[in-house]
Enzyme design. Structure first.
Site, PDB file in Angstrom:
ATOM      1  N   PHE A  54      -3.288 -46.487 -14.236  1.00 49.16           N
ATOM      2  CA  PHE A  54      -2.923 -47.196 -15.490  1.00 49.16           C
ATOM      3  C   PHE A  54      -1.805 -48.216 -15.274  1.00 49.16           C
ATOM      4  CE2 PHE A  54      -4.242 -43.450 -18.521  1.00 49.16           C
ATOM      5  CZ  PHE A  54      -5.581 -43.728 -18.277  1.00 49.16           C
ATOM      6  N   ASN A  64     -16.340 -41.835 -16.991  1.00 50.42           N
ATOM      7  CA  ASN A  64     -15.310 -42.426 -16.138  1.00 50.42           C
ATOM      8  C   ASN A  64     -15.701 -42.202 -14.657  1.00 50.42           C
ATOM      9  OD1 ASN A  64     -12.726 -43.504 -15.353  1.00 50.42           O
ATOM     10  ND2 ASN A  64     -11.955 -42.837 -17.337  1.00 50.42           N
ATOM     11  N   LYS A  92     -13.761 -41.328 -24.174  1.00 50.84           N
ATOM     12  CA  LYS A  92     -14.317 -41.530 -22.828  1.00 50.84           C
ATOM     13  C   LYS A  92     -14.136 -40.273 -22.000  1.00 50.84           C
ATOM     14  CE  LYS A  92     -14.576 -44.817 -19.043  1.00 50.84           C
ATOM     15  NZ  LYS A  92     -14.273 -46.183 -18.637  1.00 50.84           N
ATOM     16  N   SER A 147      -9.315 -40.480 -17.088  1.00 56.00           N
ATOM     17  CA  SER A 147      -8.913 -41.088 -15.822  1.00 56.00           C
ATOM     18  C   SER A 147      -8.419 -39.988 -14.890  1.00 56.00           C
ATOM     19  CB  SER A 147      -7.798 -42.110 -16.031  1.00 56.00           C
ATOM     20  OG  SER A 147      -7.234 -42.414 -14.767  1.00 56.00           O
ATOM     21  N   ASN A 200      -6.455 -40.442 -12.450  1.00 58.28           N
ATOM     22  CA  ASN A 200      -5.265 -40.921 -11.731  1.00 58.28           C
ATOM     23  C   ASN A 200      -3.958 -40.782 -12.490  1.00 58.28           C
ATOM     24  OD1 ASN A 200      -6.904 -41.770  -9.509  1.00 58.28           O
ATOM     25  ND2 ASN A 200      -7.591 -43.452 -10.806  1.00 58.28           N
ATOM     26  N   THR A 201      -4.018 -40.164 -13.667  1.00 58.83           N
ATOM     27  CA  THR A 201      -2.788 -39.837 -14.399  1.00 58.83           C
ATOM     28  C   THR A 201      -2.721 -38.319 -14.432  1.00 58.83           C
ATOM     29  OG1 THR A 201      -2.834 -41.836 -15.728  1.00 58.83           O
ATOM     30  CG2 THR A 201      -1.633 -39.967 -16.659  1.00 58.83           C
ATOM     31  N   ASN A 250     -10.676 -45.877  -6.676  1.00 57.95           N
ATOM     32  CA  ASN A 250      -9.387 -46.407  -7.154  1.00 57.95           C
ATOM     33  C   ASN A 250      -8.478 -45.282  -7.591  1.00 57.95           C
ATOM     34  OD1 ASN A 250      -8.513 -46.577 -10.237  1.00 57.95           O
ATOM     35  ND2 ASN A 250     -10.755 -46.514 -10.201  1.00 57.95           N
TER      36      ASN A 250
END
Ligand SMILES: Cc1cc2nc3c(=O)[nH]c(=O)nc-3n(C[C@H](O)[C@H](O)[C@H](O)COP(=O)(O)O)c2cc1C
Length: 367
Positions: free
Chosen positions: A113, A244, A215, A173, A175-176, A109
């Protein structure tokens, strides 16, 4: 039932299937009479000052905006984690941004967010909270510059601490852009130190201590992980969530989807996550670890516990195995406790970990 539905569900794009699943869980929640699981059964866990009927929770990202809490609680989880939410609502990355690797029981993915913002979630939790502990996972908006990231986390803490049993600071994450740089020791120390102050102020004002979990990613060079764990050892958090998703592509070979950018979750992540759980447990024996990554059966759950986790979470397993997975794993863990002649999970784990460290063969009960 899920096994026969799955081929149909897997014909539609993953995000559409996910929306349908959340809707089904909302209907299920509305029809289901909530039952309160006993918090003193053989799988009960007492950690972070909270009582959990069992150690298995839902991982962040499945219900980012807290829309299906009733239905999710009815599946038998011991706790739920909602979020990640950011101070302001944001759309996330363009679609497609979620990919199934069905044979590998994995997902990639790069949602980024996508969420309705912290106030929406606060309003939902104000209106309804299930009888099991709820953790709230907070992050930063994509357009907040990294040097102001701490402001976003403080806003998240202020808005959501009143409705959370614990708060998760998501530094991992993939993806940021730049988010993982917040795991760099000096930055993490400053950011978590600021949240510790907010936690103290909240306690003085409300009398409630809200544990803070951090996390972390599975993608560290060895020395970098050690440096972060050394900071966490200074007492800047109450728990670690490991891990994660990964930006690596372990054991995927030449699967075409493997080239998609984003975080990989599910079965291929399990060994990486377990390594981080184990190293975190050794470095931080007094800080509870929530183990997450690739759990899709009782054996994987048990192995994460053996590696040092006190609590567990899953996400991708639910997509491939369906909602019965929660009961299947709990039944397998209960068998493991019973087979060792123990009356609770804590004793079973201590004995099994002692056996492991003394080099004797672990209990080989098959699930
Ligand atoms: C589609 C998707 C969205 C996710 N969103 C989030 C998120 O918003 N915040 C977060 O901390 N983790 C998020 N995660 C990571 C999971 O919480 C979990 O750490 C990871 O998927 C490993 O567990 P699993 O192998 O059981 O899925 C997401 C994972 C997936 C698959």
């Amino acid at each position: 039932m899920y096994k026969s539905l799955r081929p149909w569900l897997f014909r539609v794009p993953p995000e559409t299937a996910h929306e349908a699943a959340l809707l089904a869980l909302r209907v299920f929640g509305a029809l289901h009479r909530p039952s309160v699981a006993p918090v003193d059964g053989p799988l009960a866990v007492h950690v972070l000052g909270l009582r959990f009927a069992n150690p298995l929770g839902l991982a962040a990202g499945f219900d980012k905006n807290g829309r299906a809490l009733r239905g999710l609680a009815a599946l038998g989880f011991g706790f739920l984690e909602v979020g990640t939410v950011t101070p302001r609502a944001q759309p996330g990355n363009p679609r497609p941004r979620l990919f199934r690797l069905t044979e590998q029981r994995a997902l990639i993915n790069r949602l980024g967010f996508n969420n309705a913002g912290m106030e929406k979630l606060a309003a939902r939790l104000r209106a309804y909270r299930p009888a099991i502990p709820v953790g709230v996972n907070i992050g930063k908006n994509r357009d907040t510059p990294l040097h102001r990231a701490v402001d976003d986390y403080r806003l998240g803490f202020a808005a959501l601490a009143p409705y959370a049993d614990y708060l998760t600071v998501n530094l991992s994450s993939p993806n940021t852009p730049g988010l993982r740089a917040l795991q760099e020791p000096d930055t993490a120390r400053l950011l978590l130190g600021a949240l510790r102050e907010d936690q103290g102020a909240f306690f003085r004002q409300s009398g409630r201590h809200i544990p803070i979990a951090v996390k972390i990613a599975p993608d560290f060079a060895p020395q970098t992980l050690d440096a972060l764990l050394a900071v966490l050892k200074e007492g800047v958090c109450d728990a670690v969530i490991a891990t994660n998703t990964t930006i690596r592509r372990p054991t995927l070979g030449h699967v075409p989807m493997a080239g998609e950018q984003g975080g990989l979750s599910g079965v291929p992540l399990a060994a990486l996550s377990r390594e981080i759980i184990s190293r975190s447990f050794k470095a931080l024996p007094d800080i509870p670890i929530i183990g997450v990554g690739g759990i899709n059966n009782a054996e994987e759950a048990w192995q994460h516990l053996l590696a040092g986790a006190s609590l567990l979470q899953l996400y991708t397993g639910l997509i491939y195995e369906g909602p019965r997975l929660v009961h299947t794993i709990l039944a397998g863990l209960a068998d493991r406790v019973q087979a060792g002649g123990h009356d609770d999970l804590g004793n079973a784990l201590s004995a099994a970990r002692r056996n492991l460290s003394s080099g004797s063969r672990p209990n080989t009960v098959k699930f």
